[in-house]
Design a protein around this motif. Structure first.
Motif, short mmCIF file in Angstrom:
data_model
loop_
_atom_site.label_atom_id
_atom_site.label_comp_id
_atom_site.label_asym_id
_atom_site.label_seq_id
_atom_site.Cartn_x
_atom_site.Cartn_y
_atom_site.Cartn_z
N ALA A 472 0.84 -1.15 -0.16
CA ALA A 472 0.00 -0.20 -0.13
C ALA A 472 0.85 1.40 -0.04
CB ALA A 472 -1.03 0.04 1.24
N PRO A 473 0.65 2.32 -0.78
CA PRO A 473 1.06 3.51 -0.79
C PRO A 473 1.51 4.09 0.65
CG PRO A 473 -0.48 3.45 -2.17
CD PRO A 473 -0.95 2.39 -1.69
N ARG A 474 2.45 5.03 0.78
CA ARG A 474 2.90 5.45 2.22
C ARG A 474 3.12 6.80 2.06
NH1 ARG A 474 7.48 0.72 3.21
NH2 ARG A 474 5.92 -1.09 3.27
N VAL A 475 2.76 7.53 3.30
CA VAL A 475 3.04 9.04 3.37
C VAL A 475 4.22 8.98 4.48
CG1 VAL A 475 1.14 9.85 2.24
CG2 VAL A 475 1.25 9.09 5.01
N GLN A 476 4.92 10.15 4.55
CA GLN A 476 5.83 10.47 5.68
C GLN A 476 5.90 11.75 6.00
OE1 GLN A 476 10.57 9.48 6.36
NE2 GLN A 476 9.85 9.37 4.42
N TRP A 477 5.70 11.96 7.42
CA TRP A 477 6.13 13.36 7.88
C TRP A 477 7.45 13.57 8.03
CZ3 TRP A 477 7.44 14.46 13.16
CH2 TRP A 477 7.56 15.98 13.37
N ILE A 478 8.03 14.75 7.64
CA ILE A 478 9.45 15.03 7.54
C ILE A 478 9.90 16.15 8.32
CG2 ILE A 478 9.79 13.38 5.53
CD1 ILE A 478 10.09 16.26 3.84
N GLY A 479 8.71 16.78 9.10
CA GLY A 479 9.42 17.94 9.73
C GLY A 479 8.37 19.03 9.64
N ASP A 480 7.98 19.95 10.47
CA ASP A 480 6.99 20.97 10.57
C ASP A 480 5.83 20.54 9.95
OD1 ASP A 480 8.96 22.59 11.89
OD2 ASP A 480 9.88 23.25 9.91
N LEU A 481 5.50 21.33 8.72
CA LEU A 481 4.18 20.86 8.06
C LEU A 481 4.61 20.16 6.78
CD1 LEU A 481 2.39 24.40 8.11
CD2 LEU A 481 1.74 22.36 9.50
N HIS A 482 5.96 19.71 6.58
CA HIS A 482 6.33 19.08 5.54
C HIS A 482 6.01 17.54 5.63
CE1 HIS A 482 8.56 22.65 4.24
NE2 HIS A 482 9.04 22.48 5.23
N ILE A 483 5.35 16.95 4.23
CA ILE A 483 5.29 15.65 4.30
C ILE A 483 5.73 15.10 2.90
CG2 ILE A 483 2.94 15.73 5.73
CD1 ILE A 483 1.41 15.27 3.14
N ILE A 506 6.43 15.21 -3.45
CA ILE A 506 6.65 13.75 -3.79
C ILE A 506 7.96 12.91 -3.59
CG2 ILE A 506 6.23 12.16 -5.92
CD1 ILE A 506 3.90 13.87 -5.06
N ALA A 507 8.01 11.86 -3.10
CA ALA A 507 9.22 11.39 -2.56
C ALA A 507 10.29 11.03 -3.89
CB ALA A 507 9.13 10.03 -1.64
N PRO A 508 11.39 11.34 -3.87
CA PRO A 508 12.24 11.12 -5.09
C PRO A 508 12.44 9.77 -5.16
CG PRO A 508 13.60 12.21 -3.27
CD PRO A 508 12.10 12.20 -2.96
N SER A 509 12.46 8.89 -4.15
CA SER A 509 12.81 7.67 -4.31
C SER A 509 12.04 6.75 -3.12
CB SER A 509 14.32 7.25 -4.06
OG SER A 509 14.51 5.89 -3.79
N ASN A 510 11.37 5.55 -3.41
CA ASN A 510 10.68 4.95 -2.43
C ASN A 510 11.54 4.23 -1.82
OD1 ASN A 510 11.67 2.78 -4.05
ND2 ASN A 510 9.43 2.34 -5.05
N LEU A 511 12.83 4.23 -1.72
CA LEU A 511 13.79 3.49 -0.72
C LEU A 511 13.60 4.37 0.41
CD1 LEU A 511 16.94 2.63 -2.82
CD2 LEU A 511 15.27 1.06 -1.77
N ASP A 512 13.34 5.65 0.56
CA ASP A 512 13.24 6.56 1.47
C ASP A 512 11.94 6.20 2.15
OD1 ASP A 512 15.59 7.67 0.76
OD2 ASP A 512 14.74 9.09 -0.37
N MET A 513 11.11 5.38 1.81
CA MET A 513 9.57 5.42 2.48
C MET A 513 9.43 4.14 3.15
SD MET A 513 8.35 8.14 1.47
CE MET A 513 6.63 7.97 1.66
N GLY A 514 10.46 3.45 3.70
CA GLY A 514 10.64 2.37 4.52
C GLY A 514 10.65 0.88 3.77
N ARG A 515 11.05 -0.17 4.56
CA ARG A 515 11.32 -1.16 3.99
C ARG A 515 10.77 -2.56 4.96
NH1 ARG A 515 17.08 -1.59 2.22
NH2 ARG A 515 17.40 -0.43 3.74
#
Length: 542
Positions: A472-483, A506-515
């Protein structure tokens, strides 16, 4: 011979959930999963399999872990009907302090060189798991790692990108101070000075020799023997801070898992200094909210993100070595505190601030054996290759976990000698009505708690099978209001999230979205496994 590009995939593919009757092993590299299954087929249990996999993964995936890593484990022992927790995270050198780091010109903890290195906990963790629950000789469990290092292993596809990216970071560190990094460069770069690429063969004879010595000494040589002497000597010669006492006094710690109820399921995590508590706090908030019928909606992602942000604001403020925490875990997990934090959530993105609860690169693997035992295990360098420091003659590359310390003397997590830092790696485990459902984990620094929350909601709220829960697609909070959102999320959803006040990237690489990896036990006693589509993972089934 056919010519092809291992990085090019024009067509979508799909993985199915995998079933097994007797045993299962999952991790991010196919050879690692196979090692675990081979151990269990030879008569070993789930703990034996996890130890063998943990010992081999630094050579199979050196971009994420090494012989200088830390590890944590959650272990379900069927005959005891109990879940055990092991914290094998390292401690800062006793000679190091926040004042010293500031005097060296740093306003925050660096990620390269000796300053962020800590006494590695992984080898002691393997030995402790084996001593308490293992059944096979340690030499037998370490043999696959020895063979892999000696004969060489092909570099997996996703490692190529990580290898190249982190080589640039460590090259920059070498320009500033070559002494700690030169040997690392000679071992992890090819003869022409370029990083390894997918399909290259990576060998490390010294790793094999060290693993043989660890097997012969039950890992004692690492902390109270010749291997320790090599680490301390190299540290002393090249500007490090380690002393013999740092290693001689090190011991991993058995801990009681912390839990939260989520809609009839018990979600289990390791207590601080890890941030598994972030998962439980976010779920405590989320269970009091009404989730939409359709997962793929801005409402779902918004509510999950707001809960994660509030939980992170607290844990990044309060989580530290338990001996230094002024805030109680039970206060952070209380229903009353969750209700007060939940009341802050609205239809608009919130800029998170810590509350006041007092008033009221990583690898993940999991195993399951025929006796019903299960292991959730995680091991990490922190940032890809860690500190970029390797110890000559040992096969040891050191983590940089100390980078998570604060230099603020008022922080519970302020650097001090002999102290454990805030830790990002977290194994997860799911239970229901006192029965083991199974191990799960999502690796990837500060994405990990967010991945855990998504896996749990996918499983419990949306009834997804293990593979679907990871797909399933993922989202990630990366600080302040940034996702960050994955490209697979409908653009209409990302536009709606932006209208709610989220600053969307938009995440530049899905490797940064967890494995991640998952093993669930089904109602009829079978094992059902899923493996991460964002990496080279495999479910090995028996």
């Amino acid at each position: 011979m056919p010519q092809f590009d291992p990085q090019k995939y024009d067509y979508p593919s799909r993985r199915n959930v995998v079933y097994a009757r007797r045993a299962m092993a999952c991790t991010s590299v196919p050879q690692g999963a196979q090692i675990g299954l081979d151990v269990m087929k030879a008569g070993g249990n789930a703990v034996d399999a996890a130890v063998a996999m943990g010992a081999a993964m630094p050579i199979l995936e050196p971009t994420s872990n090494g012989l200088g890593s830390d590890c944590f484990a959650l272990v379900w022992i069927e005959k005891d009907r109990r879940l055990y927790g092991l914290n094998a995270s390292g401690r800062a050198p006793r000679a190091l302090s926040a004042a010293m780091v500031r005097e060296l010109g740093h306003s925050v903890m660096p990620k390269d060189g000796w300053i962020p290195t800590m006494v590695p906990g992984a080898p002691a963790g393997w030995a402790e798991l084996w001593r308490r629950f293992g059944t096979r000789p340690l030499a037998e469990l370490f043999a696959p790692a020895v063979l892999a290092a000696r004969e060489g292993v092909p570099v997996a596809v996703n490692l190529e990108r990580q290898w190249g990216k982190d080589a640039r970071r460590i090259a920059a560190a070498m320009e500033q101070n070559p002494a700690p990094h030169a040997y690392w460069w000679s071992r992890f770069m090819k003869e022409d000075g370029s990083p390894y690429r997918a399909g290259d063969l990576f060998r490390w004879e010294e790793y094999a020799q060290t693993m043989e010595e660890l097997a012969a000494t039950d890992c004692e040589s690492y902390y109270r023997g010749p291997i320790m002497e090599k680490i301390v000597s190299f540290s002393r010669e090249t500007g490090g801070f380690f002393a013999r006492e740092d290693f001689e006094r090190y011991q991993p710690e058995w801990v009681e898992p912390i839990t939260a109820d989520y809609k009839g399921y018990t979600v289990c995590e390791i207590p601080p200094n890890g941030h598994g508590i972030t998962v439980l706090m976010a779920l405590n908030l989320l269970k009091g909210l009404s989730l939409p019928r359709e997962r793929e909606s801005a409402e779902f992602y918004h509510k999950v993100l707001e809960c994660i942000k509030l939980a992170f604001a607290d844990t990044k403020t309060y989580v530290a070595d338990p001996q230094y925490m002024k805030t109680r875990v039970e206060d952070l997990l209380s229903e009353e505190y969750a209700a007060r934090r939940r009341a802050l959530i609205s239809g608009t993105a919130l800029l998170p601030q810590a509350g006041d609860p007092s008033c009221g690169g990583t690898i993940y693997l999991c195993t399951a054996d025929p006796e019903g035992n299960m292991v959730s295990f995680i091991q990490s360098n922190y940032t890809t290759f860690g500190a970029g420091v390797a110890v000559p003659g040992t096969g040891i590359s050191l983590q940089n976990r100390g980078a998570n310390f604060s230099l603020d003397e008022n922080s519970d997590n302020c650097l001090a000698g002999g102290k454990r830092s805030y830790h990002t790696i977290i194994p997860g485990f799911l239970m229901k009505d006192g029965e083991a459902v199974g191990p799960f984990g999502v690796m990837g620094a500060f994405m990990q708690p967010q991945g855990h929350v998504l896996v749990v909601t996918n499983t419990v709220d949306y009834h997804m099978n293990p593979q679907q829960a990871l797909d399933a697609p993922r989202v990630q909070w990366i600080g302040d209001l940034h996702i960050q959102t994955e490209r697979e999320i409908n653009p209409a959803i990302t536009r709606e999230l932006a209208a709610m006040g989220h600053q969307v990237e938009i995440a530049p690489s899905n490797l940064d979205m967890g494995r991640g990896q998952i093993i669930w036990r089904t109602e009829n006693g079978l094992l059902a496994g899923g493996t991460e589509p964002r990496c080279d993972g495999t479910v090995a089934a028996w």
